[in-house]
Enzyme design. Structure first.
Site, PDB file in Angstrom:
ATOM      1  N   LYS A 175     -39.206  57.412  23.962  1.00  0.00           N
ATOM      2  CA  LYS A 175     -38.935  58.444  22.959  1.00  0.00           C
ATOM      3  C   LYS A 175     -38.496  59.676  23.739  1.00  0.00           C
ATOM      4  O   LYS A 175     -39.280  60.258  24.482  1.00  0.00           O
ATOM      5  CB  LYS A 175     -40.202  58.747  22.154  1.00  0.00           C
ATOM      6  CG  LYS A 175     -40.094  60.027  21.339  1.00  0.00           C
ATOM      7  CD  LYS A 175     -41.370  60.332  20.567  1.00  0.00           C
ATOM      8  CE  LYS A 175     -41.441  61.796  20.202  1.00  0.00           C
ATOM      9  NZ  LYS A 175     -42.641  62.134  19.432  1.00  0.00           N
ATOM     10  N   ALA A 206     -43.085  63.771  13.425  1.00  0.00           N
ATOM     11  CA  ALA A 206     -43.617  65.137  13.561  1.00  0.00           C
ATOM     12  C   ALA A 206     -43.788  65.854  12.226  1.00  0.00           C
ATOM     13  O   ALA A 206     -42.904  65.851  11.374  1.00  0.00           O
ATOM     14  CB  ALA A 206     -42.743  66.003  14.464  1.00  0.00           C
ATOM     15  N   GLY A 207     -44.951  66.431  12.109  1.00  0.00           N
ATOM     16  CA  GLY A 207     -45.247  67.335  10.995  1.00  0.00           C
ATOM     17  C   GLY A 207     -45.843  66.706   9.753  1.00  0.00           C
ATOM     18  O   GLY A 207     -46.282  67.420   8.858  1.00  0.00           O
ATOM     19  N   ASN A 212     -49.131  61.396  14.420  1.00  0.00           N
ATOM     20  CA  ASN A 212     -50.168  61.535  15.435  1.00  0.00           C
ATOM     21  C   ASN A 212     -51.235  62.549  15.025  1.00  0.00           C
ATOM     22  O   ASN A 212     -52.341  62.213  14.627  1.00  0.00           O
ATOM     23  CB  ASN A 212     -49.538  61.917  16.782  1.00  0.00           C
ATOM     24  CG  ASN A 212     -50.517  61.872  17.945  1.00  0.00           C
ATOM     25  OD1 ASN A 212     -50.119  61.844  19.092  1.00  0.00           O
ATOM     26  ND2 ASN A 212     -51.821  61.849  17.711  1.00  0.00           N
ATOM     27  N   THR A 213     -50.860  63.838  15.066  1.00  0.00           N
ATOM     28  CA  THR A 213     -51.872  64.891  14.891  1.00  0.00           C
ATOM     29  C   THR A 213     -52.729  64.725  13.638  1.00  0.00           C
ATOM     30  O   THR A 213     -53.953  64.765  13.710  1.00  0.00           O
ATOM     31  CB  THR A 213     -51.182  66.274  14.856  1.00  0.00           C
ATOM     32  OG1 THR A 213     -50.536  66.461  16.110  1.00  0.00           O
ATOM     33  CG2 THR A 213     -52.189  67.394  14.639  1.00  0.00           C
TER      34      THR A 213
END
Lengths: 256, 65
Positions: free
Chosen positions: A97, A184-185, A206-207
């Site tokens: 990535k 992301a996000g 992920n987060t």
């Protein structure tokens, strides 16, 4: 009908890709991955502290997962290429990535450097999935250069703000001849469902999962949302109307 | 002699890379090593000699998104 996602000749059944950062422990991450069974996870490459016996993250990832190494920390194409080559030397595979970031406040990717790195790494035989700001011309160019998929951001990394780039991602899905994976996000399962309803090939989260109170269950919720969104997309989402359309018959009323 | 190991100056008296990595306490199986910008395959480590001013990076996989 069997619904398969194929990237670089590899078949993916689970369209929820999971990042392995920020989990409270490797054990919690392992538990999460065992519960959700993602087909692809991402990891990063960092300097090791000498003299400290630390666990290797790959020992906690099921063997069935494709490992995709991110180039986080790279500030330009050369640094991303260097990280990719180092990763390959570890025999962890050749899925990369590309993540080139110079903006420390919003962590937005540098699309131009990402293009340069993609060109080099595709030539060297890597399977390249670039993380990008959702710009159509860049996505098309990346695919021309041989990117296996494109990964536009939904909102800044770790922000949990959802799919703020929806219009641009929609256009990308329509116009780009490669899988579009929102990365992301995404903060809530409904964000992931929305991406899948639009026709994204997969999402990378992920987060939101790692920092939730119960990562394994939250990941499962994401997974169900991804499946639901995908099924809705495949079924064909009915059009909207500004006026009401009765769902019961408009004849045979008792008053008549 | 002095070398740079993961960005820090380190004094060492060991001549080969494998010995240095052992002395510094790295777990040898799961690391990736770069010496002066060149990736060193693990089987080559005992044969790679270290010289004054060398830059060595020792890396491994960690969690990341």
């Amino acid at each position: 009908m069997e619904d398969k996602l194929i990237i670089a000749k590899k078949e993916f059944k689970n369209r929820l890709f999971i990042g392995t950062g920020k989990f409270p422990s490797n054990a919690v991450m392992k538990d999460t991955l065992q519960k959700v069974k993602p087909d692809l996870v991402t990891v990063a490459l960092r300097r090791v502290d000498s003299g400290i016996k630390s666990d290797n993250i790959l020992d906690y990832v099921p063997k069935s997962c494709t490992i995709m190494i991110n180039t986080s920390g790279a500030r330009n194409a050369d640094e991303a290429v260097r990280i990719a080559r180092l990763s390959k030397a570890s025999n962890a595979g050749n899925w990369i990535k590309i993540e080139v970031i110079r903006d420390n406040k919003y962590l937005l990717p540098d699309n131009l450097e990402t293009l340069k790195a993609t060109e080099i790494l595709v030539r060297e035989g890597f399977v390249v999935l670039p993380y990008i700001s959702p710009e159509l011309a860049v996505a098309k160019k990346l695919v021309e250069l041989g990117a296996a998929a494109v990964m536009p951001l939904g909102s800044p990394i770790g922000s949990n703000r959802g799919l703020r780039t929806e219009e641009l991602v929609k256009i990308m899905i329509e116009e780009v001849d490669a899988p579009v994976i929102v990365d992301a996000g995404l903060g809530k399962p409904s964000d992931a469902a929305r991406c899948m309803e639009l026709g994204c090939a997969a999402v990378l989260v992920n987060t939101a999962i790692a920092v939730s109170n119960n990562p394994a269950d939250y990941a499962l919720a994401f997974n169900q949302a991804v499946s639901a969104g995908r099924l809705a997309y495949l079924s064909g989402i009915p059009g909207e109307s500004s006026r009401a359309r009765a769902s019961s018959p408009l004849t045979g009323f008792l008053r008549e | 002699m002095k070398i740079r190991l993961n960005g820090k100056e380190v004094t060492c008296n060991i001549e080969n890379l494998e010995g240095l990595l052992k002395m510094q306490g790295f777990s040898l199986e799961r690391i990736i090593v770069e010496c002066n910008g060149r990736i060193i395959p693990s089987q080559e480590r005992p044969r790679v000699l270290i010289a004054e001013g060398d830059t060595i990076e020792v890396l491994s996989f960690v969690g990341g998104g």
